[in-house]
Design a protein around this motif. Structure first.
Motif, PDB file in Angstrom:
ATOM      1  N   MET A   1       0.837  -1.201   0.000  1.00  0.00           N
ATOM      2  CA  MET A   1       0.000   0.000   0.000  1.00  0.00           C
ATOM      3  C   MET A   1       0.871   1.249   0.000  1.00  0.00           C
ATOM      4  O   MET A   1       1.862   1.320   0.715  1.00  0.00           O
ATOM      5  CB  MET A   1      -0.923   0.001   1.229  1.00  0.00           C
ATOM      6  N   LEU A   2       0.483   2.235  -0.804  1.00  0.00           N
ATOM      7  CA  LEU A   2       1.221   3.488  -0.878  1.00  0.00           C
ATOM      8  C   LEU A   2       0.910   4.355   0.333  1.00  0.00           C
ATOM      9  O   LEU A   2      -0.255   4.523   0.712  1.00  0.00           O
ATOM     10  CB  LEU A   2       0.842   4.258  -2.150  1.00  0.00           C
ATOM     11  N   GLU A   3       1.948   4.919   0.940  1.00  0.00           N
ATOM     12  CA  GLU A   3       1.764   5.832   2.062  1.00  0.00           C
ATOM     13  C   GLU A   3       1.947   7.258   1.573  1.00  0.00           C
ATOM     14  O   GLU A   3       3.005   7.620   1.052  1.00  0.00           O
ATOM     15  CB  GLU A   3       2.754   5.520   3.181  1.00  0.00           C
ATOM     16  N   ALA A   4       0.893   8.064   1.737  1.00  0.00           N
ATOM     17  CA  ALA A   4       0.902   9.436   1.232  1.00  0.00           C
ATOM     18  C   ALA A   4       1.018  10.439   2.370  1.00  0.00           C
ATOM     19  O   ALA A   4       0.517  10.215   3.476  1.00  0.00           O
ATOM     20  CB  ALA A   4      -0.365   9.703   0.438  1.00  0.00           C
ATOM     21  N   ILE A   5       1.675  11.569   2.077  1.00  0.00           N
ATOM     22  CA  ILE A   5       1.747  12.715   2.977  1.00  0.00           C
ATOM     23  C   ILE A   5       1.031  13.869   2.275  1.00  0.00           C
ATOM     24  O   ILE A   5       1.209  14.078   1.076  1.00  0.00           O
ATOM     25  CB  ILE A   5       3.208  13.121   3.266  1.00  0.00           C
ATOM     26  N   ILE A   6       0.239  14.631   3.026  1.00  0.00           N
ATOM     27  CA  ILE A   6      -0.451  15.799   2.466  1.00  0.00           C
ATOM     28  C   ILE A   6       0.026  17.048   3.184  1.00  0.00           C
ATOM     29  O   ILE A   6       0.100  17.072   4.424  1.00  0.00           O
ATOM     30  CB  ILE A   6      -1.979  15.683   2.601  1.00  0.00           C
ATOM     31  N   VAL A   7       0.337  18.092   2.415  1.00  0.00           N
ATOM     32  CA  VAL A   7       0.688  19.394   2.984  1.00  0.00           C
ATOM     33  C   VAL A   7      -0.228  20.439   2.347  1.00  0.00           C
ATOM     34  O   VAL A   7      -0.186  20.660   1.130  1.00  0.00           O
ATOM     35  CB  VAL A   7       2.162  19.758   2.724  1.00  0.00           C
ATOM     36  N   ASP A   8      -1.078  21.053   3.173  1.00  0.00           N
ATOM     37  CA  ASP A   8      -2.040  22.058   2.686  1.00  0.00           C
ATOM     38  C   ASP A   8      -2.425  22.923   3.868  1.00  0.00           C
ATOM     39  O   ASP A   8      -2.821  22.409   4.918  1.00  0.00           O
ATOM     40  CB  ASP A   8      -3.275  21.375   2.092  1.00  0.00           C
ATOM     41  N   ASP A   9      -2.278  24.242   3.737  1.00  0.00           N
ATOM     42  CA  ASP A   9      -2.552  25.126   4.871  1.00  0.00           C
ATOM     43  C   ASP A   9      -4.045  25.242   5.182  1.00  0.00           C
ATOM     44  O   ASP A   9      -4.419  25.656   6.282  1.00  0.00           O
ATOM     45  CB  ASP A   9      -1.965  26.520   4.610  1.00  0.00           C
ATOM     46  N   GLU A  10      -4.914  24.880   4.226  1.00  0.00           N
ATOM     47  CA  GLU A  10      -6.353  24.931   4.458  1.00  0.00           C
ATOM     48  C   GLU A  10      -6.832  23.587   4.997  1.00  0.00           C
ATOM     49  O   GLU A  10      -6.779  22.580   4.289  1.00  0.00           O
ATOM     50  CB  GLU A  10      -7.083  25.276   3.169  1.00  0.00           C
ATOM     51  N   ILE A  11      -7.316  23.594   6.220  1.00  0.00           N
ATOM     52  CA  ILE A  11      -7.695  22.346   6.876  1.00  0.00           C
ATOM     53  C   ILE A  11      -8.819  21.623   6.138  1.00  0.00           C
ATOM     54  O   ILE A  11      -8.827  20.394   6.030  1.00  0.00           O
ATOM     55  CB  ILE A  11      -8.089  22.607   8.359  1.00  0.00           C
ATOM     56  N   LYS A  12      -9.773  22.375   5.574  1.00  0.00           N
ATOM     57  CA  LYS A  12     -10.887  21.744   4.854  1.00  0.00           C
ATOM     58  C   LYS A  12     -10.386  21.057   3.577  1.00  0.00           C
ATOM     59  O   LYS A  12     -10.829  19.954   3.244  1.00  0.00           O
ATOM     60  CB  LYS A  12     -11.960  22.771   4.513  1.00  0.00           C
ATOM     61  N   ALA A  13      -9.459  21.721   2.863  1.00  0.00           N
ATOM     62  CA  ALA A  13      -8.894  21.130   1.648  1.00  0.00           C
ATOM     63  C   ALA A  13      -8.084  19.883   1.995  1.00  0.00           C
ATOM     64  O   ALA A  13      -8.131  18.879   1.283  1.00  0.00           O
ATOM     65  CB  ALA A  13      -8.016  22.151   0.931  1.00  0.00           C
ATOM     66  N   LEU A  14      -7.360  19.951   3.101  1.00  0.00           N
ATOM     67  CA  LEU A  14      -6.563  18.813   3.541  1.00  0.00           C
ATOM     68  C   LEU A  14      -7.461  17.625   3.887  1.00  0.00           C
ATOM     69  O   LEU A  14      -7.207  16.493   3.472  1.00  0.00           O
ATOM     70  CB  LEU A  14      -5.733  19.229   4.759  1.00  0.00           C
ATOM     71  N   GLN A  15      -8.540  17.899   4.627  1.00  0.00           N
ATOM     72  CA  GLN A  15      -9.467  16.831   5.006  1.00  0.00           C
ATOM     73  C   GLN A  15     -10.166  16.242   3.792  1.00  0.00           C
ATOM     74  O   GLN A  15     -10.384  15.026   3.711  1.00  0.00           O
ATOM     75  CB  GLN A  15     -10.491  17.368   6.003  1.00  0.00           C
ATOM     76  N   SER A  16     -10.497  17.107   2.837  1.00  0.00           N
ATOM     77  CA  SER A  16     -11.181  16.649   1.623  1.00  0.00           C
ATOM     78  C   SER A  16     -10.296  15.708   0.815  1.00  0.00           C
ATOM     79  O   SER A  16     -10.737  14.638   0.383  1.00  0.00           O
ATOM     80  CB  SER A  16     -11.584  17.857   0.771  1.00  0.00           C
ATOM     81  N   LEU A  17      -9.016  16.101   0.605  1.00  0.00           N
ATOM     82  CA  LEU A  17      -8.098  15.250  -0.154  1.00  0.00           C
ATOM     83  C   LEU A  17      -7.816  13.955   0.601  1.00  0.00           C
ATOM     84  O   LEU A  17      -7.743  12.881  -0.005  1.00  0.00           O
ATOM     85  CB  LEU A  17      -6.793  16.004  -0.436  1.00  0.00           C
ATOM     86  N   SER A  18      -7.686  14.060   1.909  1.00  0.00           N
ATOM     87  CA  SER A  18      -7.454  12.868   2.714  1.00  0.00           C
ATOM     88  C   SER A  18      -8.619  11.890   2.565  1.00  0.00           C
ATOM     89  O   SER A  18      -8.420  10.677   2.422  1.00  0.00           O
ATOM     90  CB  SER A  18      -7.278  13.257   4.183  1.00  0.00           C
ATOM     91  N   TRP A  19      -9.826  12.402   2.579  1.00  0.00           N
ATOM     92  CA  TRP A  19     -11.016  11.555   2.395  1.00  0.00           C
ATOM     93  C   TRP A  19     -11.019  10.917   1.010  1.00  0.00           C
ATOM     94  O   TRP A  19     -11.288   9.728   0.859  1.00  0.00           O
ATOM     95  CB  TRP A  19     -12.282  12.380   2.603  1.00  0.00           C
ATOM     96  N   GLU A  20     -10.691  11.732  -0.014  1.00  0.00           N
ATOM     97  CA  GLU A  20     -10.651  11.247  -1.398  1.00  0.00           C
ATOM     98  C   GLU A  20      -9.661  10.085  -1.523  1.00  0.00           C
ATOM     99  O   GLU A  20      -9.970   9.041  -2.101  1.00  0.00           O
ATOM    100  CB  GLU A  20     -10.236  12.373  -2.346  1.00  0.00           C
ATOM    101  N   LEU A  21      -8.473  10.274  -1.003  1.00  0.00           N
ATOM    102  CA  LEU A  21      -7.433   9.257  -1.124  1.00  0.00           C
ATOM    103  C   LEU A  21      -7.800   7.993  -0.342  1.00  0.00           C
ATOM    104  O   LEU A  21      -7.598   6.873  -0.814  1.00  0.00           O
ATOM    105  CB  LEU A  21      -6.095   9.802  -0.617  1.00  0.00           C
ATOM    106  N   THR A  22      -8.339   8.189   0.857  1.00  0.00           N
ATOM    107  CA  THR A  22      -8.674   7.045   1.710  1.00  0.00           C
ATOM    108  C   THR A  22      -9.813   6.215   1.129  1.00  0.00           C
ATOM    109  O   THR A  22      -9.808   4.982   1.193  1.00  0.00           O
ATOM    110  CB  THR A  22      -9.056   7.530   3.122  1.00  0.00           C
ATOM    111  N   ASN A  23     -10.792   6.904   0.544  1.00  0.00           N
ATOM    112  CA  ASN A  23     -11.975   6.209   0.037  1.00  0.00           C
ATOM    113  C   ASN A  23     -11.895   5.844  -1.440  1.00  0.00           C
ATOM    114  O   ASN A  23     -12.720   5.074  -1.932  1.00  0.00           O
ATOM    115  CB  ASN A  23     -13.225   7.072   0.275  1.00  0.00           C
ATOM    116  N   PHE A  24     -10.911   6.397  -2.103  1.00  0.00           N
ATOM    117  CA  PHE A  24     -10.798   6.138  -3.542  1.00  0.00           C
ATOM    118  C   PHE A  24     -10.290   4.734  -3.839  1.00  0.00           C
ATOM    119  O   PHE A  24     -10.763   4.048  -4.731  1.00  0.00           O
ATOM    120  CB  PHE A  24      -9.861   7.168  -4.183  1.00  0.00           C
ATOM    121  N   SER A  25      -9.293   4.304  -3.070  1.00  0.00           N
ATOM    122  CA  SER A  25      -8.634   3.043  -3.402  1.00  0.00           C
ATOM    123  C   SER A  25      -8.030   2.419  -2.159  1.00  0.00           C
ATOM    124  O   SER A  25      -7.656   3.122  -1.212  1.00  0.00           O
ATOM    125  CB  SER A  25      -7.540   3.288  -4.442  1.00  0.00           C
ATOM    126  N   ASN A  26      -7.948   1.091  -2.141  1.00  0.00           N
ATOM    127  CA  ASN A  26      -7.271   0.404  -1.037  1.00  0.00           C
ATOM    128  C   ASN A  26      -5.772   0.302  -1.294  1.00  0.00           C
ATOM    129  O   ASN A  26      -5.053  -0.387  -0.586  1.00  0.00           O
ATOM    130  CB  ASN A  26      -7.865  -0.983  -0.821  1.00  0.00           C
TER     131      ASN A  26
END
Length: 244
Positions: A1-26
């Motif tokens: 499994m790929l381990e991703a790091i996210i850097v984004d100063d906007e907490i909502k954008a960070l949470q949104s991308l985190s959700w996308e990545l987590t729910n998009f693929s195993n």
């Protein structure tokens, strides 16, 4: 499994991308996320993720400045931003891909394929390098190893005539006429060469003792089998005579 790091100063954008990545693929998971780029840099000093998703528009440090400050770049970087004018600059700054917010699922799918290809290629080259170095460490088939121009060179002692200093660089002269330029000082080269075969005869030269054809005692030179004429320094002369 790929381990991703996210850097984004906007907490909502960070949470949104985190959700996308987590729910998009195993195949991918978010192992850490940061709204502060300085904290992210500190984390990446000690950790190497499989990929980094990086926002461009951040107040304290933009994404391009972040990339320049990275000391560890052994992972792919994906730029994420709401502004498409950054696309070309992003790719020129060593990013492997560019995602426009809000992120499209198909675009994300293509990005993950690129990340996997990048990591597979790097894993193969790094693994092969380790295999070669471990193999060469065995004294039964040990060769002299030089790292130059993005490749490893494995040479037998008998292939090397001499090495010459050029400031912070050195040139290795081979018996077949080839020259190898190294981004190493002569002292560093000397540390790589076996003491029983090579001798630093001068501040600017190391010679292969097995390649000496003549020693001109009066003039203070040695002639190698290739007819190269190498000076012997006064300070090294006594030690040199002891060696031969």
């Amino acid at each position: 499994m790929l381990e991703a790091i996210i850097v984004d100063d906007e907490i909502k954008a960070l949470q949104s991308l985190s959700w996308e990545l987590t729910n998009f693929s195993n195949e991918i998971k978010v192992s850490a996320s940061f709204t502060d780029p300085f904290e992210a840099l500190e984390f990446l000093e000690k950790n190497t993720p499989d990929c980094l998703f990086l926002d461009i528009e951040m107040p304290t440090m933009d994404g391009f400045q972040f990339i320049q400050k990275l000391t560890n770049k052994n992972f792919p970087v994906v730029i994420t931003t709401a502004y498409n004018q950054y696309a070309i600059k992003a790719l020129k700054n060593e990013a492997i891909d560019y995602l426009l917010k809000p992120i499209d699922t198909d675009d994300l799918k293509e990005t993950i394929v690129k990340i996997k290809k990048f990591n597979a290629k790097n894993f193969t080259s790094e693994r092969l390098e380790r295999i070669l170095l471990n193999f060469n460490a065995n004294t039964l088939h040990k060769k002299i190893t030089f790292n130059t121009d993005g490749k490893l060179l494995f040479l037998e002692s008998d292939e090397i005539l001499y090495a010459e200093s050029d400031g912070n660089y050195s040139t290795i002269y081979l018996a077949d006429g080839q020259k190898i330029l190294l981004t190493k000082k002569l002292k560093e080269v000397n540390d790589l060469l076996p003491d029983d075969s090579f001798f630093r005869i001068h501040n600017s030269y190391i010679i292969n003792l097995h390649k000496i054809k003549e020693f001109l005692k009066t003039d203070g030179y040695v002639i190698l089998s290739s007819n190269h004429k190498i000076p012997v320094s006064r300070q090294k002369k006594s030690d040199f005579l002891d060696m031969i």
